[in-house]
Design a protein around this motif. Structure first.
Motif, PDB file in Angstrom:
ATOM      1  N   GLY A  64      55.689  15.536   7.450  1.00 41.66           N
ATOM      2  CA  GLY A  64      54.364  15.487   7.769  1.00 41.66           C
ATOM      3  C   GLY A  64      54.392  16.329   8.799  1.00 41.66           C
ATOM      4  O   GLY A  64      55.567  16.595   9.749  1.00 41.66           O
ATOM      5  N   ALA A  65      52.980  16.814   9.893  1.00 41.21           N
ATOM      6  CA  ALA A  65      53.159  18.073  10.922  1.00 41.21           C
ATOM      7  C   ALA A  65      52.054  16.987  12.189  1.00 41.21           C
ATOM      8  O   ALA A  65      50.788  16.053  11.771  1.00 41.21           O
ATOM      9  N   ALA A  66      52.237  16.616  13.345  1.00 40.04           N
ATOM     10  CA  ALA A  66      51.121  16.997  14.616  1.00 40.04           C
ATOM     11  C   ALA A  66      51.328  17.552  15.810  1.00 40.04           C
ATOM     12  O   ALA A  66      52.331  18.272  15.956  1.00 40.04           O
ATOM     13  N   THR A  67      49.614  18.086  16.071  1.00 38.47           N
ATOM     14  CA  THR A  67      49.491  18.371  16.962  1.00 38.47           C
ATOM     15  C   THR A  67      49.449  18.739  17.378  1.00 38.47           C
ATOM     16  O   THR A  67      47.823  17.614  17.654  1.00 38.47           O
ATOM     17  N   ASP A  68      49.668  18.842  19.197  1.00 34.27           N
ATOM     18  CA  ASP A  68      48.522  18.182  20.568  1.00 34.27           C
ATOM     19  C   ASP A  68      47.443  19.951  20.846  1.00 34.27           C
ATOM     20  O   ASP A  68      46.263  19.567  22.132  1.00 34.27           O
ATOM     21  N   VAL A  69      47.986  20.611  20.501  1.00 35.68           N
ATOM     22  CA  VAL A  69      48.052  21.573  21.366  1.00 35.68           C
ATOM     23  C   VAL A  69      47.245  22.977  19.617  1.00 35.68           C
ATOM     24  O   VAL A  69      47.873  22.946  18.736  1.00 35.68           O
ATOM     25  N   LEU A  70      46.692  23.540  20.004  1.00 36.37           N
ATOM     26  CA  LEU A  70      46.178  25.075  19.095  1.00 36.37           C
ATOM     27  C   LEU A  70      45.939  26.147  19.991  1.00 36.37           C
ATOM     28  O   LEU A  70      45.451  26.344  21.217  1.00 36.37           O
ATOM     29  N   LEU A  71      45.858  27.358  18.761  1.00 38.68           N
ATOM     30  CA  LEU A  71      45.948  28.801  19.577  1.00 38.68           C
ATOM     31  C   LEU A  71      44.641  29.221  20.393  1.00 38.68           C
ATOM     32  O   LEU A  71      45.105  29.106  21.298  1.00 38.68           O
ATOM     33  N   GLN A  72      43.728  28.437  20.298  1.00 39.82           N
ATOM     34  CA  GLN A  72      42.349  28.887  20.782  1.00 39.82           C
ATOM     35  C   GLN A  72      41.662  27.367  21.008  1.00 39.82           C
ATOM     36  O   GLN A  72      41.590  26.514  19.675  1.00 39.82           O
ATOM     37  N   GLU A  73      41.805  27.401  22.791  1.00 35.22           N
ATOM     38  CA  GLU A  73      41.429  25.772  22.621  1.00 35.22           C
ATOM     39  C   GLU A  73      39.768  25.883  23.864  1.00 35.22           C
ATOM     40  O   GLU A  73      40.115  26.712  24.994  1.00 35.22           O
TER      41      GLU A  73
END
Length: 321
Positions: free
Chosen positions: A258-267
């Protein structure tokens, strides 16, 4: 320069939800103007006659500094300063100060929350209960999604500053073994493990490093392939650290637990994003809110006021650029 300065906060709604004490900021300047948001074309006009600009994400460009000759100080209400043209600020004699370490407890607990949610398959069980599957079960419990204990597992950290250290301490409290990875562009250290050697060893990898030319796409298809098929990846740092399409592809193939992210390349992700597709399994995305506890945001208010006072006293602190 005295604290008779006029300050303009260009995007205070990015910090204050109506729950903060802004008195330290208000006392730091002779006059403080608050704008909830500011469009790029409004920046120069709103900063006319101001000596201090306060901004979280509003761009301050070379054109801004050229159009605002009275500007002497930029106070960034975050750690990242990619919204400020630092070279232009220097050329116009403008000091830039940021905030540091304000969100360590908030981001560290968010990081562990994401890891625990993946390990316990929390989103899957929540969906099952909402869909009525527990209510229809033939026994007292549902155990359809394998649960992983963190105790005895290995956590890899990329970035071991204040935040990475806080995450390491929390992980150790759960009985995890912590390994530190060597970041590209940094001098080698005996306590750091080369990335290609680190990745096959870890049961979970968390990212806490800055985004720069050395770390952009630090975790791509080749790196993901080196990780254990059931390993977890957590990113609460910057979106550009991970090749988003490569991660989406790996999860669809069933590679990674699994993976989890609080950030994306474009926000915000207004133009879409590979990680927002509905068919990606075992993925948690949160909207860059790991830093946003009331306590953390109040610390920012205090640090901005401290940075202003230090500048007026002739000893600027938390300098950038």
């Amino acid at each position: 320069m005295s604290n008779s300065a006029r300050a303009v906060f260009l995007d205070h709604a990015s910090l204050d939800l109506g729950d903060l004490n802004l008195q330290p900021l208000q006392q730091a300047f002779a006059a403080l103007t608050l704008h909830p948001q500011t469009a790029p074309e409004q920046v120069a006009e709103r900063l006319q006659g101001a000596q201090v600009a306060i901004s979280n994400k509003v761009p301050l460009t070379a054109a801004t500094f050229a159009a605002c000759p009275e500007l002497k100080l930029v106070l960034v209400t975050a750690t990242g300063t990619n919204n400020v043209d630092l070279a232009a600020a220097r050329a116009h004699g403008v000091v830039v100060s940021n905030c540091q370490g304000y969100g360590t407890p908030s981001v560290a607990q968010h990081c562990l929350m994401l890891l625990l949610a993946l390990a316990t398959r929390l989103p899957d069980y929540q969906r099952d209960v909402a869909a009525g599957r527990w209510q229809q079960a033939s026994q007292f419990c549902l155990l359809d999604h394998p649960i992983v204990e963190l105790e005895g597992k290995t956590l890899g950290l990329l970035g071991h500053g204040e935040l990475g250290g806080a995450v390491a301490r929390l992980a150790e409290a759960f009985g995890m073994r912590v390994l530190l990875g060597q970041l590209p562009g940094r001098p080698p250290r005996e306590d750091r493990i080369a990335l290609h050697e680190l990745l096959p060893q870890v049961d979970a990898l968390t990212l806490h490093c800055p985004l720069n030319e050395q770390t952009r796409n630090l975790i791509g298809a080749a790196e993901l392939a080196l990780m254990k098929p059931q390993a977890f990846l957590i990113n609460t740092a910057r979106g550009g650290l991970v090749d988003e399409q490569a991660l989406a592809d790996a999860l669809r193939r069933g590679h990674l637990g699994g993976a989890a992210t609080d950030v994306l390349l474009q926000e915000p992700p207004q133009d879409g994003n590979p990680l927002l597709a509905a068919d990606i399994p075992r993925l948690i995305v949160t909207p860059h809110n790991a830093w946003g506890s009331r306590e953390a945001r109040q610390r920012i208010v205090g640090q901005v006021a401290e940075n202003a006072a230090a500048f007026f006293a002739g000893a600027p602190r938390r300098l950038v650029g």
